[in-house]
Design a protein around this motif. Sequence first.
Motif, short mmCIF file in Angstrom:
data_model
loop_
_atom_site.label_atom_id
_atom_site.label_comp_id
_atom_site.label_asym_id
_atom_site.label_seq_id
_atom_site.Cartn_x
_atom_site.Cartn_y
_atom_site.Cartn_z
N VAL A 111 31.58 -4.42 11.39
CA VAL A 111 31.64 -3.00 11.00
C VAL A 111 30.32 -2.30 11.34
O VAL A 111 30.32 -1.19 11.88
CB VAL A 111 31.97 -2.85 9.50
CG1 VAL A 111 31.83 -1.41 9.04
CG2 VAL A 111 33.38 -3.35 9.22
N THR A 112 29.18 -2.95 11.05
CA THR A 112 27.90 -2.28 11.32
C THR A 112 27.63 -2.19 12.83
O THR A 112 27.07 -1.21 13.30
CB THR A 112 26.72 -2.97 10.59
OG1 THR A 112 26.61 -4.34 10.99
CG2 THR A 112 26.88 -2.89 9.08
N ASP A 113 28.06 -3.21 13.60
CA ASP A 113 27.89 -3.16 15.07
C ASP A 113 28.76 -2.07 15.68
O ASP A 113 28.29 -1.22 16.43
CB ASP A 113 28.29 -4.50 15.70
CG ASP A 113 27.19 -5.54 15.67
OD1 ASP A 113 26.12 -5.27 15.09
OD2 ASP A 113 27.39 -6.64 16.23
N LEU A 114 30.05 -2.12 15.36
CA LEU A 114 30.98 -1.16 15.97
C LEU A 114 30.74 0.24 15.42
O LEU A 114 30.74 1.22 16.17
CB LEU A 114 32.42 -1.61 15.72
CG LEU A 114 33.50 -0.76 16.41
CD1 LEU A 114 34.64 -1.66 16.91
CD2 LEU A 114 34.09 0.30 15.49
N GLY A 115 30.50 0.34 14.10
CA GLY A 115 30.24 1.65 13.50
C GLY A 115 28.97 2.27 14.02
O GLY A 115 28.91 3.47 14.30
N GLY A 116 27.94 1.44 14.19
CA GLY A 116 26.68 1.94 14.75
C GLY A 116 26.86 2.45 16.17
O GLY A 116 26.29 3.49 16.54
N PHE A 117 27.68 1.74 16.95
CA PHE A 117 27.93 2.16 18.34
C PHE A 117 28.76 3.43 18.37
O PHE A 117 28.49 4.36 19.15
CB PHE A 117 28.62 1.02 19.10
CG PHE A 117 28.76 1.26 20.58
CD1 PHE A 117 27.74 1.87 21.31
CD2 PHE A 117 29.89 0.85 21.26
CE1 PHE A 117 27.86 2.07 22.69
CE2 PHE A 117 30.02 1.05 22.64
CZ PHE A 117 29.01 1.66 23.34
N ALA A 118 29.77 3.51 17.50
CA ALA A 118 30.60 4.73 17.43
C ALA A 118 29.73 5.94 17.06
O ALA A 118 29.82 7.00 17.68
CB ALA A 118 31.72 4.55 16.40
#
Length: 348
Positions: free
Chosen positions: A95-102
């Motif tokens: 979540v933090t990887d994908l959310g950070g990228f989004a």
Amino acid sequence: MANKIVISTDIAHTLTDAIAEVQHDKLFLLMDETTQQLCLPVVQDIPCLKGAMHIIIGATDTHKTLDTLARVWTELGNGGGSRHSLMVNLGGGMVTDLGGFAASTFKRGIKYINIPTTLLSMVDASVGGKTGINFNGLKNEIGVFNAPETVILDTEFLKTLDHENILSGYAEMLKHGLISNDKNFAELLNFDLNAVDYLHLGQMVGTSVAIKERIVKEDPLEHGIRKALNLGHTAGHAFESWALSRKPYLHGYAVAWGLICELYLSCIKTGFPTDKMRQTVRFIKENYGTLAVTCDDYEELYTYMTHDKKNTAGIINFTLLGGIGDIRINQTATKEEIFEMLDFFREG
């Protein structure tokens, strides 16, 4: 690097302060299905989250994809997100990887806050500003460096984890201990993972994060010493990719197995003490078991290693150790040595 890392004992107070520090027009809360069920109840009644739009994505690494990313972008857009919006990522490393990228790419970048809810994301994924998704069968193939405004670490969330997820995060802590000093590492090997003392674990999380923070501050874009954090990951990512199409394992298990491999290479190439290597291997095998690879899998594992982002000009690049805290970046190994390393992993 995060602008601020806060070890919190009062999530309501800490999160209220963190959100108040960022001027925003709209607030979004990103979770996966697991954190919606287990972790949202811890924060849902905090007044500062009233009115936040919830974005829910599928759980586990199989959803760390371009399709999920596109869904988050769509929901941000449909929910009236602007470049002045703020996103809070509540969840594990996926979540933090994908959310950070989004967040880093929507409208050319909106601000975001990470609340890591797993041990792995507390000590690894949410700190250091790496964001990304898996792509084309490879882990974290697409992403950017972009730090969250704040990372809030609250060990209350650790009580929501099963044993496997505690172990997964603990592997990154072992890595931090190995690149730090004998005292930190001894404390890690002596901790009882079968009867977790959460208060003690919380203190060790603080130490672990400080080790990573210090290294990232020195080398934010991974040109030099930050490569220390890759210990165990060249072999580990290969194991993880190999297992994806068979029986997927949590990231930390792959890292633990990668540490076995790379400590063996450290013994034969950079003089790491054999007794310390054996002690670490024993701890890992007792807690993590092993991965059922055979010599028929070596070529495939080797191919995965050649795809690693840390390589230059196709040469497989390892971070090895001369001793605990004695970091040797940019080490190489021949194909023959890598196959010997895999022999040791299976039989050692």
